[in-house]
Design a protein around this motif. Structure first.
Motif, PDB file in Angstrom:
ATOM      1  N   LEU A 262       0.824  -1.214   0.000  1.00  0.00           N
ATOM      2  CA  LEU A 262       0.000   0.000   0.000  1.00  0.00           C
ATOM      3  C   LEU A 262       0.855   1.260   0.000  1.00  0.00           C
ATOM      4  N   LEU A 265       1.436   3.512  -2.900  1.00  0.00           N
ATOM      5  CA  LEU A 265       0.389   4.389  -3.447  1.00  0.00           C
ATOM      6  C   LEU A 265       0.485   5.825  -2.940  1.00  0.00           C
ATOM      7  N   SER A 544      -5.492   2.469   2.391  1.00  0.00           N
ATOM      8  CA  SER A 544      -6.442   1.424   1.968  1.00  0.00           C
ATOM      9  C   SER A 544      -7.689   2.047   1.356  1.00  0.00           C
ATOM     10  N   LYS A 546      -7.566   4.840  -0.344  1.00  0.00           N
ATOM     11  CA  LYS A 546      -7.105   5.272  -1.668  1.00  0.00           C
ATOM     12  C   LYS A 546      -7.149   4.101  -2.665  1.00  0.00           C
ATOM     13  N   GLN A 547      -6.763   2.939  -2.198  1.00  0.00           N
ATOM     14  CA  GLN A 547      -6.772   1.768  -3.072  1.00  0.00           C
ATOM     15  C   GLN A 547      -8.190   1.518  -3.624  1.00  0.00           C
ATOM     16  N   GLU A 548      -9.181   1.713  -2.764  1.00  0.00           N
ATOM     17  CA  GLU A 548     -10.577   1.533  -3.206  1.00  0.00           C
ATOM     18  C   GLU A 548     -10.955   2.584  -4.250  1.00  0.00           C
TER      19      GLU A 548
END
Ligand code: PEP
Ligand code: MG
Length: 587
Positions: A262, A265, A544, A546-548
């Motif tokens: 992560l 990112l 996490s 941001k990943q979504e």
């Protein structure tokens, strides 16, 4: 050693493995931190000096006793001198400093707790009552220690081995949680508390695995028991088997690897697959938290919970932070964020956030003189804070956020107070940003239901879902007995969120979410599909989320969310929210 598991509510993700460290209420009253190997002997001397000072104090009192003083008084002081010299009090804490590296105050209360337990078992009521004397003597020593306490450096690498302690307590107040910031605990377990209590929020921002609401963990767990906290499920395993320990250590390593992934990112722009830009901000409690926000690439601070500055200064009115101290803290946050906006929320004291030394007489503090209501009742305190925030706005982009508004007159009164603070600064020749944006927290259903009042007078809105859920569902967010009813996906909560985002869009004013829902990656697609484009959360959760965002295709997600909002079937809503992930790409 009995092996068993306890079930509570998860607070922050991750796995902690370590030995139990039980904290009694007395122990929580003093600062506790671990001292580095090289400071141990200095800490021992600090405690010895404090004992010597109290010895001298007692001798002086004894020598200066008036001739006609009652004989018991002399005997009483004699007893205190004897207690002070007893190796159980004078020597044992020194061993605790040497073996466990506790700071002096902590070592002393740890030993006192031990002695008091022994006294409680004594049959003879006269002897049993001597524990009050032990306390009085200990308090004298503590007073000397705290008066002369020096700030010791944060634990260094040589404390690594000791960083495996898991704090177990009946309850920890948000103010006490602040003490855990600078040292090496690896996990927290409490008997009481809900997932969104302020204590839980601090644990989350410290990024320490924690479980709350375990009912009687502090009675069942013994000092030095081995513990595993599964921060995802809220389960605590006591004295687990070697096999279980190995299994959880593997999971811990896996989580570590995921975090590393992560962290790549950090610099990636936060844009959905279809090109919509999303702003991700961080929540902070103290200016020092800005470093973690910058570290994960936050676009700014969406919520600075300024009351933690006041709790840090807890004690008495005279020790509340002055305008200069507050200004310094706000300016430090502004400086640390290097041009990114810092949203400072005015004092939200009350409910589970108390100022030590201030009696709380409210029958139900969550519905009492909290937040803006408290500030209105203490206009000088409020004006001082407003001036400090305004002054910080001369050093970079600052926004001002008002908590717990529910009446339109509170809005107009607050704006009048801000104008008064501005006038005072102009008179004093102090600079501030004349266009400083002022926003309202939407966290009381009445505010969500009367949005024009807020939109008409203010520049932005920020939804505090922790309180919005608490007040909509009538569930005290710190009460573990009703924590299972605390439901962010309740149709009533979703309806209020949808109304707020729609009204803000229509009026073209920005709206963000700064409550716990914003940091829950399982809800990110739902919030994006509802129309939210600004989310503020603890730094530890930002990547996490941001990943979504990066995997979100809004064209597919939005119609699905509309369908969710049309449903009044809670089970179907939950299922549809979990299925939203199927409409996203894996990043
Ligand atoms: C909230 O209520 O959601 C919020 C962000 O404020 P706090 O958690 O500090 O009450
Ligand atoms: Mg709130």
């Amino acid at each position: 050693m009995a092996s068993f598991s306890l079930h509570g509510f998860p607070v922050s993700r991750g796995i902690a493995v370590g030995r139990a460290h039980l904290l009694t209420p007395a122990a929580l009253d003093v600062k506790h931190y671990l001292v580095g190997q090289t400071q141990v002997e200095a800490e021992v001397r600090r405690l010895q000096n404090a004992f010597a000072v109290v010895h001298q104090e007692l001798r002086t009192i004894w020598e200066e006793l008036p001739a006609d003083a009652p004989a018991e008084l002399g005997a009483f002081i004699d007893i205190h001198i004897l207690i002070l010299s007893d190796p159980m009090l004078a020597e044992e804490p020194l061993d605790i400093i040497r073996s466990r590296h506790y700071n002096a105050e902590w070592a002393l209360v740890t030993q006192i707790d031990e002695l008091i337990d022994q006294f409680n078992e004594i049959e003879d009521p006269y002897l049993r009552d001597r524990k009050a004397d032990i306390w009085q003597v200990a308090e004298r020593v503590l007073k000397v220690l705290t008066g002369t306490a020096q700030i010791l450096p944060a634990p260094g690498d040589d404390d690594e081995a000791q960083a495996r302690l898991i704090v177990v307590a009946h309850d920890i107040s948000p103010a006490d949680m602040l003490q855990f910031r600078n040292h090496a605990f690896s996990g927290i377990v409490t008997d009481v508390g809900g997932q969104n209590s302020h204590t839980a929020l601090v644990a989350r921002s410290l990024d320490i695995p924690a479980a709350v609401g375990l009912s009687n963990a502090s009675l069942l767990i013994r000092q030095d028991d081995w513990l595993i906290i599964d921060g995802t499920t809220g389960v605590v395993m006591v004295n687990p088997s070697q096999m279980m320990l190995d299994e959880y250590r593997d999971t811990q390593a896996k989580i570590q690897r995921e975090r590393k992934k992560l962290s790549k990112l950090k610099k990636t722009p936060t844009v959905t697959l279809d090109g919509t830009v999303v702003t991700l901000l961080a929540n902070i409690e103290l200016p020092e938290d800005c470093a973690a926000a910058m570290e994960v690439g936050a676009n700014g601070i969406g919520l600075f919970r300024s009351e933690f500055l006041f709790m840090e200064h807890s004690g008495h009115a005279s020790t509340l932070p002055s305008e200069e101290q507050q200004f310094d803290a706000y300016r430090r946050a502004v400086g640390a964020m290097k041009g990114r906006p810092v949203t400072i929320r005015t004092l939200d004291i009350g409910a589970d956030k108390r100022l030590a030394g201030f009696e709380q007489s409210a029958i139900n503090p969550a519905l009492g003189l909290r937040a803006i209501r408290y500030c209105m009742a203490e206009p000088q305190l409020f004006l001082t804070q407003l001036r400090a925030i305004l002054r910080a706005s001369a050093f970079g982009p600052v926004k001002l956020l008002i908590p717990m508004l529910s009446h339109s007159f509170e809005v107009t009164q607050t704006l009048a107070m801000i104008n008064q603070a501005k006038a005072q600064l102009i008179k004093a020749g102090q600079k501030f940003d004349a266009d400083l944006q002022i926003g309202a927290m939407i966290e009381v259903p009445a505010a969500a239901l009367t949005l024009p009042t807020f939109i008409r007078h203010l520049d932005f809105l920020s939804i505090g879902t922790n309180d919005l859920i608490q007040y909509t569902l009538a569930i005290d967010r710190s009460d573990h007995e009703v924590a299972h009813l605390y439901d962010p996906m309740h149709p009533a909560v979703l309806m209020l969120l949808a109304m707020t985002v729609a009204a803000a869009a229509k009026a073209d004013i920005p709206v963000s979410i700064c409550g716990g829902m914003a940091g829950d990656a399982k809800l990110t697609l739902l919030l994006l599909g509802m129309g939210f484009r600004e989310l503020s959360m603890p730094a530890a959760q930002l990547l996490s989320v941001k990943q979504e965002v990066l995997g979100c295709d809004l064209e597919r997600v939005t119609p699905l969310v509309r369908k969710i909002l049309r449903s009044d079937d809670p089970a179907a809503i939950k299922q549809m929210i979990s299925q939203l992930a199927d409409a996203t790409a894996v990043v």
